[in-house]
Design an enzyme around this catalytic site. Structure first.
Site, mmCIF file in Angstrom:
data_model
loop_
_atom_site.group_PDB
_atom_site.id
_atom_site.type_symbol
_atom_site.label_atom_id
_atom_site.label_comp_id
_atom_site.label_asym_id
_atom_site.label_seq_id
_atom_site.Cartn_x
_atom_site.Cartn_y
_atom_site.Cartn_z
ATOM 1 N N TYR A 56 1.292 -0.891 0.345
ATOM 2 C CA TYR A 56 0.074 0.158 0.103
ATOM 3 C C TYR A 56 0.625 0.846 0.124
ATOM 4 O O TYR A 56 1.200 1.254 0.868
ATOM 5 C CB TYR A 56 -1.155 -0.158 1.176
ATOM 6 N N SER A 203 -13.329 -4.535 2.454
ATOM 7 C CA SER A 203 -14.653 -3.381 1.041
ATOM 8 C C SER A 203 -15.999 -4.325 1.971
ATOM 9 O O SER A 203 -16.357 -4.767 0.648
ATOM 10 C CB SER A 203 -13.864 -4.222 -0.177
ATOM 11 N N PRO A 204 -15.697 -4.358 2.912
ATOM 12 C CA PRO A 204 -17.171 -4.432 3.515
ATOM 13 C C PRO A 204 -18.801 -3.968 2.862
ATOM 14 O O PRO A 204 -19.902 -4.580 3.541
ATOM 15 C CB PRO A 204 -17.616 -5.011 4.745
ATOM 16 N N ARG A 207 -16.331 -1.645 -1.782
ATOM 17 C CA ARG A 207 -15.499 -0.269 -1.859
ATOM 18 C C ARG A 207 -15.812 1.367 -1.867
ATOM 19 O O ARG A 207 -15.696 1.875 -3.132
ATOM 20 C CB ARG A 207 -14.799 -0.795 -3.530
#
Length: 329
Positions: A56, A203-204, A207
């Site tokens: 990241y 990403s629940p 997104r």
């Protein structure tokens, strides 16, 4: 904040964690001061589980967390990852699970984070040419050396999890999971529960799509990776998928909550071994996410949501064809 348990004896963490990826890359310009303020606010509000990765921001996200960790190390369970090697642009990447690379990556992460031990170390993606037994065996050496407390895998199949767990206890599996990404229901949620492994959905909120705030491609900044690497956010796919979020919004309105809270509460309701890590860069959404933890859904409401957003209802893959090659290994 309620708590839930990681596997392999790693203990309890906040039932909702914080994904830190977007603080350094992928969703537009980063704001270091704002990100640090959000991290401080998150821990003040009871979030103790923080997730990053060496890829990241090409290491910048781990460096961002270092000063925050120095102030709160005893309160934090920190997860990071290795395995995705980027030599340039986002599309220019490869997967390296070799023992030599892993050892070097671990040392580099420890240095960037400014800590002596990583609480949860994930293999970010698996190279199908390297047996998972070999990868996990090498990861287990890091545990013996005291550099890592627990092991995790990301985007793997139930069969791979079983093989890995037979070599060394796996604390957590991280995969994308939400109302519009239902793949883990094909055995992974059940396998994790059976083996005592935590399941960590990233990403629940789809997104960000399930928040209802994205109506067109113009709602995303020019360098937002969803515009180029997420087929669900492109062209006709995006327009067709709006019906999903519109239905979710109507349901949320009837319940007196936001669609984001409803979507996150649904994920939490899938099992007490499920620990979602929604990402945000602002304090406002920390509060919104935490409130979802106290939102109760009845069995009838869960069934209704399954009908509103049935499995397979979303148009478009979640990654490009190249990205999809490295999931469910």
């Amino acid at each position: 904040m309620k708590s839930r348990n990681l596997g392999a004896g790693l203990g309890s963490v906040s039932a909702i964690g914080l994904g830190c990826m977007g603080m350094s890359e992928f969703y537009g310009p980063a704001d270091k001061a704002q990100s640090l303020a959000t991290l401080e606010y998150a821990i003040e509000k009871g979030i103790t589980f923080f997730d990053t990765a060496d890829t990241y921001g090409l290491g910048r996200n781990e460096k961002l967390l270092s000063s925050f960790l120095a102030r709160h190390r005893e309160q934090i369970t920190l997860a990071t990852k290795f395995g995705i090697v980027r030599d340039g642009p986002l599309a220019d990447r490869r997967i390296d699970n070799t023992a030599t690379y892993m050892a070097n990556a671990c040392e580099a992460s420890l240095k960037r984070l400014g800590i002596e031990t990583i609480d949860l170390y994930y293999a970010h993606r698996l190279n199908p040419d390297v047996p998972v037994e070999e990868t996990v065996g090498a990861m287990a050496e890091l545990v013996k050396q005291g550099k890592v407390r627990g092991l995790g895998l990301s985007e793997v199949s139930p069969e791979t999890l079983r093989r890995a767990h037979a070599i060394h206890p796996i604390a957590a599996v991280q995969s994308e999971y939400s109302l519009w990404t239902r793949d883990p229901e094909d055995g992974m949620l059940q396998t994790c529960k059976e083996l005592g492994v935590a399941f960590v959905p990233y990403s629940p909120l789809g997104r960000g799509f399930l928040t209802g705030k994205i109506r067109s491609v113009d709602d995303m900044v020019v360098d937002d990776f969803r515009r180029t690497s997420q087929p669900r956010f492109q062209g006709e796919n995006l327009q067709k998928n709006l019906s999903v979020v519109d239905a979710l919004t109507r349901f949320a309105d009837s319940k007196g909550c936001t669609p984001a809270q409803l979507a996150l509460a649904w994920v939490l309701a899938q099992g007490d071994h499920v620990i979602p890590i929604p990402g945000t860069r602002t304090e406002r959404y920390i509060d919104e996410n935490i409130s979802a933890g106290s939102l109760s859904l009845t069995a009838e409401e869960i069934s209704a949501l399954d009908e509103i957003v049935p499995k397979g209802a979303v148009i478009g893959e979640r990654y490009t064809s190249e990205g999809m090659r490295h999931v469910n290994i």
